[in-house]
Design an enzyme around this catalytic site. Structure first.
Site, PDB file in Angstrom:
ATOM      1  N   ILE A   1       0.873  -1.188   0.000  1.00 29.84           N
ATOM      2  CA  ILE A   1       0.000   0.000   0.000  1.00 29.84           C
ATOM      3  C   ILE A   1       0.900   1.225   0.000  1.00 29.84           C
ATOM      4  O   ILE A   1       1.466   1.586   1.037  1.00 29.84           O
ATOM      5  CB  ILE A   1      -0.914   0.011   1.253  1.00 29.84           C
ATOM      6  CG1 ILE A   1      -1.683  -1.307   1.392  1.00 29.84           C
ATOM      7  CG2 ILE A   1      -1.880   1.202   1.192  1.00 29.84           C
ATOM      8  CD1 ILE A   1      -2.413  -1.468   2.732  1.00 29.84           C
TER       9      ILE A   1
ATOM     10  N   GLU B   1       4.063  -7.693   3.143  1.00 32.31           N
ATOM     11  CA  GLU B   1       4.300  -8.536   4.325  1.00 32.31           C
ATOM     12  C   GLU B   1       3.725  -7.865   5.575  1.00 32.31           C
ATOM     13  O   GLU B   1       3.172  -8.528   6.457  1.00 32.31           O
ATOM     14  CB  GLU B   1       5.801  -8.771   4.516  1.00 32.31           C
ATOM     15  CG  GLU B   1       6.453  -9.613   3.422  1.00 32.31           C
ATOM     16  CD  GLU B   1       6.982  -8.790   2.247  1.00 32.31           C
ATOM     17  OE1 GLU B   1       6.410  -7.718   1.949  1.00 32.31           O
ATOM     18  OE2 GLU B   1       7.964  -9.242   1.633  1.00 32.31           O
TER      19      GLU B   1
ATOM     20  N   CYS C   1      11.146  -5.860   6.559  1.00 31.98           N
ATOM     21  CA  CYS C   1      10.138  -6.927   6.673  1.00 31.98           C
ATOM     22  C   CYS C   1      10.744  -8.211   7.220  1.00 31.98           C
ATOM     23  O   CYS C   1      10.056  -8.971   7.905  1.00 31.98           O
ATOM     24  CB  CYS C   1       9.449  -7.161   5.336  1.00 31.98           C
ATOM     25  SG  CYS C   1       8.240  -5.873   4.985  1.00 31.98           S
TER      26      CYS C   1
HETATM   27  N1  THU Z   1       7.611  -4.424  -1.614  1.00 29.82           N
HETATM   28  C1  THU Z   1       6.847  -5.286  -0.882  1.00 29.82           C
HETATM   29  O1  THU Z   1       5.656  -5.034  -0.656  1.00 29.82           O
HETATM   30  N2  THU Z   1       7.408  -6.423  -0.431  1.00 29.82           N
HETATM   31  C2  THU Z   1       8.666  -6.862  -0.739  1.00 29.82           C
HETATM   32  O2  THU Z   1       9.051  -7.948  -0.345  1.00 29.82           O
HETATM   33  C3  THU Z   1       9.548  -5.989  -1.536  1.00 29.82           C
HETATM   34  C4  THU Z   1       9.010  -4.651  -1.885  1.00 29.82           C
HETATM   35  C5  THU Z   1       6.972  -3.214  -2.149  1.00 29.82           C
HETATM   36  C6  THU Z   1       7.328  -1.903  -1.521  1.00 29.82           C
HETATM   37  C7  THU Z   1       6.953  -0.936  -2.643  1.00 29.82           C
HETATM   38  O3  THU Z   1       5.555  -0.674  -2.580  1.00 29.82           O
HETATM   39  C8  THU Z   1       7.222  -1.719  -3.899  1.00 29.82           C
HETATM   40  O4  THU Z   1       7.287  -3.082  -3.522  1.00 29.82           O
HETATM   41  C9  THU Z   1       8.503  -1.327  -4.602  1.00 29.82           C
HETATM   42  O5  THU Z   1       9.562  -1.328  -3.718  1.00 29.82           O
END
Ligand code: THU
Length: 137
Positions: free
Chosen positions: A45, A57, A94
């Site tokens: 988000i 995550e 995360c």
């Molecule tokens: N992102 C995640 O949601 N989880 C991950 O494991 C890696 C990165 C998201 C954060 C951001 O919204 C987008 O991916 C680009 O970095």
């Protein structure tokens, strides 16, 4: 690795469809299996104030906590298009968030939109980690 959790992949892929990513356009979904066997899914988000964005995550962990569960048995992360080469592994922040609710054997399964790519234990992606036990909890 054997034992690829297809149900978690599907839950994470479904969650990925809800990603709010107008800035990066990089959709991620995550799904946790908690100790009671239930599944908690989430998407990333983003926010116009970029640092306020939240990873998939984190959203999934929030769902798990709100269900009353506390322990991650395994987590699937789905990001990236099929066959693009790079792995969508959990970011450093995360890894620490997952660690709070994990054991060293908790499994992290990384998928792209096409399917399974690689699996790890928490200890492999965050060795010698700092956790609740360091504080006596
Ligand atoms: N992102 C995640 O949601 N989880 C991950 O494991 C890696 C990165 C998201 C954060 C951001 O919204 C987008 O991916 C680009 O970095």
């Amino acid at each position: 690795m054997s034992d690829i959790p297809q149900d978690l992949f599907e839950a994470a892929r479904r969650a990925r469809g809800f990603a709010h990513v107008p800035y990066s356009r990089f959709k991620v979904g995550a799904a946790i299996r908690s100790e009671d066997g239930t599944i908690h899914a989430g998407c990333n988000i983003e926010n116009a104030s970029y640092p306020q964005g939240q990873c998939a995550e984190s959203t999934a962990i929030g769902g798990m906590i709100m269900s009353g569960a506390k322990r991650i048995v395994e987590i699937a992360v789905v990001g990236g298009e099929e066959g693009t080469g790079t792995l969508c592994t959990p970011c450093g922040g995360c890894r620490q968030r997952i660690r709070e609710f994990s054991t060293p054997e908790t499994r992290i399964h990384v998928f792209d939109a096409g399917g399974w790519r690689k699996s790890y234990t928490l200890n492999e992606i965050l060795p010698d980690s700092f956790g609740p036990d360091n504080l006596g909890f």
